[in-house]
Scaffold this motif. Structure first.
Motif, PDB file in Angstrom:
ATOM      1  N   SER A 123       4.104  -1.684   1.828  1.00 58.10           N
ATOM      2  CA  SER A 123       4.065  -0.746   0.712  1.00 58.10           C
ATOM      3  C   SER A 123       5.465  -0.506   0.132  1.00 58.10           C
ATOM      4  O   SER A 123       6.423  -0.300   0.879  1.00 58.10           O
TER       5      SER A 123
ATOM      6  N   ASP B 255      -2.547   2.308 -10.872  1.00 58.24           N
ATOM      7  CA  ASP B 255      -1.610   2.621 -11.942  1.00 58.24           C
ATOM      8  C   ASP B 255      -0.666   1.451 -12.220  1.00 58.24           C
ATOM      9  O   ASP B 255      -0.375   1.139 -13.386  1.00 58.24           O
ATOM     10  N   PHE B 256      -0.204   0.780 -11.171  1.00 60.55           N
ATOM     11  CA  PHE B 256       0.712  -0.359 -11.333  1.00 60.55           C
ATOM     12  C   PHE B 256       0.061  -1.463 -12.159  1.00 60.55           C
ATOM     13  O   PHE B 256       0.648  -1.976 -13.123  1.00 60.55           O
TER      14      PHE B 256
ATOM     15  N   LYS C 216      -1.774   4.759  -6.831  1.00 61.32           N
ATOM     16  CA  LYS C 216      -0.518   4.108  -7.235  1.00 61.32           C
ATOM     17  C   LYS C 216      -0.728   2.636  -7.570  1.00 61.32           C
ATOM     18  O   LYS C 216      -0.153   2.115  -8.526  1.00 61.32           O
ATOM     19  N   VAL C 217      -1.547   1.974  -6.768  1.00 55.46           N
ATOM     20  CA  VAL C 217      -1.805   0.550  -6.999  1.00 55.46           C
ATOM     21  C   VAL C 217      -2.561   0.343  -8.312  1.00 55.46           C
ATOM     22  O   VAL C 217      -2.228  -0.539  -9.108  1.00 55.46           O
TER      23      VAL C 217
ATOM     24  N   ASN D  65       8.778   1.198  -6.264  1.00 58.59           N
ATOM     25  CA  ASN D  65       8.209   0.640  -7.497  1.00 58.59           C
ATOM     26  C   ASN D  65       6.683   0.616  -7.518  1.00 58.59           C
ATOM     27  O   ASN D  65       6.087   0.288  -8.535  1.00 58.59           O
ATOM     28  N   GLY D  66       6.049   0.943  -6.412  1.00 54.60           N
ATOM     29  CA  GLY D  66       4.596   0.900  -6.356  1.00 54.60           C
ATOM     30  C   GLY D  66       4.067  -0.459  -5.936  1.00 54.60           C
ATOM     31  O   GLY D  66       4.779  -1.456  -5.915  1.00 54.60           O
ATOM     32  N   GLU D  67       2.778  -0.498  -5.590  1.00 52.31           N
ATOM     33  CA  GLU D  67       2.102  -1.700  -5.103  1.00 52.31           C
ATOM     34  C   GLU D  67       2.708  -2.162  -3.778  1.00 52.31           C
ATOM     35  O   GLU D  67       3.453  -1.430  -3.149  1.00 52.31           O
TER      36      GLU D  67
ATOM     37  N   THR E 271      -3.938   8.218  -2.031  1.00 53.02           N
ATOM     38  CA  THR E 271      -2.692   8.247  -2.799  1.00 53.02           C
ATOM     39  C   THR E 271      -2.219   6.837  -3.126  1.00 53.02           C
ATOM     40  O   THR E 271      -1.796   6.540  -4.252  1.00 53.02           O
ATOM     41  N   GLU E 272      -2.295   5.961  -2.133  1.00 53.24           N
ATOM     42  CA  GLU E 272      -1.833   4.587  -2.324  1.00 53.24           C
ATOM     43  C   GLU E 272      -2.721   3.849  -3.326  1.00 53.24           C
ATOM     44  O   GLU E 272      -2.231   3.074  -4.157  1.00 53.24           O
TER      45      GLU E 272
ATOM     46  N   LYS F 143       5.167  -8.743  -6.823  1.00 51.94           N
ATOM     47  CA  LYS F 143       3.961  -7.968  -6.501  1.00 51.94           C
ATOM     48  C   LYS F 143       2.676  -8.729  -6.815  1.00 51.94           C
ATOM     49  O   LYS F 143       1.605  -8.378  -6.330  1.00 51.94           O
TER      50      LYS F 143
END
Length: 415
Positions: free
Chosen positions: A363, A33-34, A30-31, A367-369, A26-27, A385
């Motif tokens: 984490s 995608d960021f 997200k990373v 906002n992600g990342e 999952t992480e 980030k």
């Protein structure tokens, strides 16, 4: 049937390992995608890396280390993980590769292979380092991109630059532009053989023939150089030693970098596994993982301290007591890899300890990342980030590798 070794006498279950894998997966999504959302420069090519906590670009400079790392990471994900085998990821990698090929090398540097450290947004050279690392990440990027595109000329270019790197390191460093000063003592930094060993593994993966044989000798040399950093009768890993493998005087000689030693640990473990060297595998775990972890873990606040002095003096690096993202990434990889091959419960316990700290402190759920820089007490002190040294590399590589290792562990249980 579930192997009892994975139960850790009731402390750990397959279900928990599955939870770790799901968190990593999952992480990682997200990373990725960021960085897809915020880092791509559609006008000039390449990637922005100075990115604020909410994705805003706060500086347009482009750092060659980070350009190469992002190309490599995109290609590795595209090539080896089905869910990232998407045209937009490949196109971003190709854009970054084209930017590097066009602008990274400095034609008037005295060597056709010397690369800049920092470029303007449109590719003009701004800064150069008298080290090998821009060139190393150029090799990583070009070789991995060649693997996904089938570009033989690009693969050959990566190999040629590797030859130049080996020459600079082992024969004549003058091409790097660093003058030899009268009071300058030759120093062997652990980063140099580590980086070359990483490139050996990159260039030889799933290949055979004369090139692989050539790199086998280089790999062996790198391992010997890294092992010289075991000092104080086997009780410390020092960041720099003399050219003869002896401890250096002063602050430089006493410096320890726990995260770097842990990264060296999994490099050595991987090399030992690939070459069937059981002694090296044991050394990788006992010396390069356990020693830096036990000395570097902050027993009061948790997390890995950035620098230490082997004699207990205060390190002169101002950030010595901070908690940075990348040492924790390397510790996660190191201990999960070590556990997957040894099945020693204590190594999974170490992984869990690092995991709990890392995901509760770095984490950013909003906002992600990940944030990269914490105080000793674990508070975010620099909230961007991405920056000159933090890009799309340590976090996604860690998540990617941990997901892969957990897949392997859990698949063995199901078979």
């Amino acid at each position: 049937m579930i192997d009892s070794v994975f139960l850790l006498e009731g402390a750990m279950s397959v279900e928990k390992l599955q939870q770790y894998r799901e968190q990593m997966r999952t992480e990682l999504d997200k990373v990725v995608d960021f960085w897809q959302k915020y880092s791509h420069d559609t006008q000039y090519g390449g990637f922005f890396t100075c990115i604020g906590k909410d994705g805003k670009i706060y500086d347009e400079l482009k750092y060659v280390w980070l350009q190469g790392r992002q190309v490599w990471m995109y290609c590795r994900l595209y090539r080896t993980m089905e869910r990232f085998n998407k045209p937009e990821i490949l196109e971003a990698a190709k854009s970054g590769g084209a930017f590097l090929q066009r602008f990274a090398r400095i034609p008037n540097s005295g060597s056709p292979w010397k690369c800049a450290f920092c470029l303007t947004r449109d590719g003009k050279a701004l800064k150069v380092q008298r080290t090998i690392f821009s060139e190393c990440f150029y090799v990583m990027a070009m070789d991995e991109l060649a693997r996904v595109t089938g570009d033989k000329d690009m693969q050959a270019e990566a190999a040629q630059m590797m030859d130049q790197l080996v020459h600079w390191v082992r024969v004549d460093p003058s091409g790097l532009g660093k003058p030899q000063l009268s009071g300058d003592t030759p120093v062997c930094s652990m980063a140099v053989p580590m980086m070359l060993l990483c490139l050996v593994q990159q260039l030889t993966e799933a290949r055979s023939g004369e090139e692989v044989d050539k790199y086998r000798e280089v790999g062996g040399w790198c391992v010997k150089q890294i092992l010289q950093h075991i000092q104080r009768g086997g009780t410390a890993i020092l960041e720099s030693v003399s050219s003869e493998g002896k401890e250096l005087p002063g602050c430089e000689g006493r410096l320890q970098n726990p995260g770097h030693a842990l990264e060296a640990g999994w490099f050595l473990l991987q090399y030992g596994l690939e070459n069937g060297d059981q002694e090296l595998q044991r050394t990788a775990v006992d010396k390069f993982m356990e020693i830096p972890f036990l000395t570097g873990w902050d027993k009061e606040h948790g997390g890995l301290l950035y620098f230490l002095d082997v004699d207990g003096y205060c390190p002169t690096q101002l950030e010595w007591s901070m908690k940075l993202w990348w040492p924790h990434c390397e510790a996660l990889i190191a201990y999960l890899m070590a556990y997957s091959h040894t099945k020693e419960p204590v190594l999974l316990e170490r992984f869990t300890q690092v995991y709990d700290y890392t995901f509760s402190h770095f984490s950013d759920a909003e906002n992600g990342e990940w944030f990269g820089y914490l105080t000793q007490q674990g508070k975010v002190t620099l909230d961007f980030k991405g920056g000159p040294f933090k890009g799309f590399f340590h976090v996604p590589r860690c998540l990617y590798m941990c997901e892969k290792i957990l897949d392997s562990i859990l698949n063995k249980q199901e078979s």
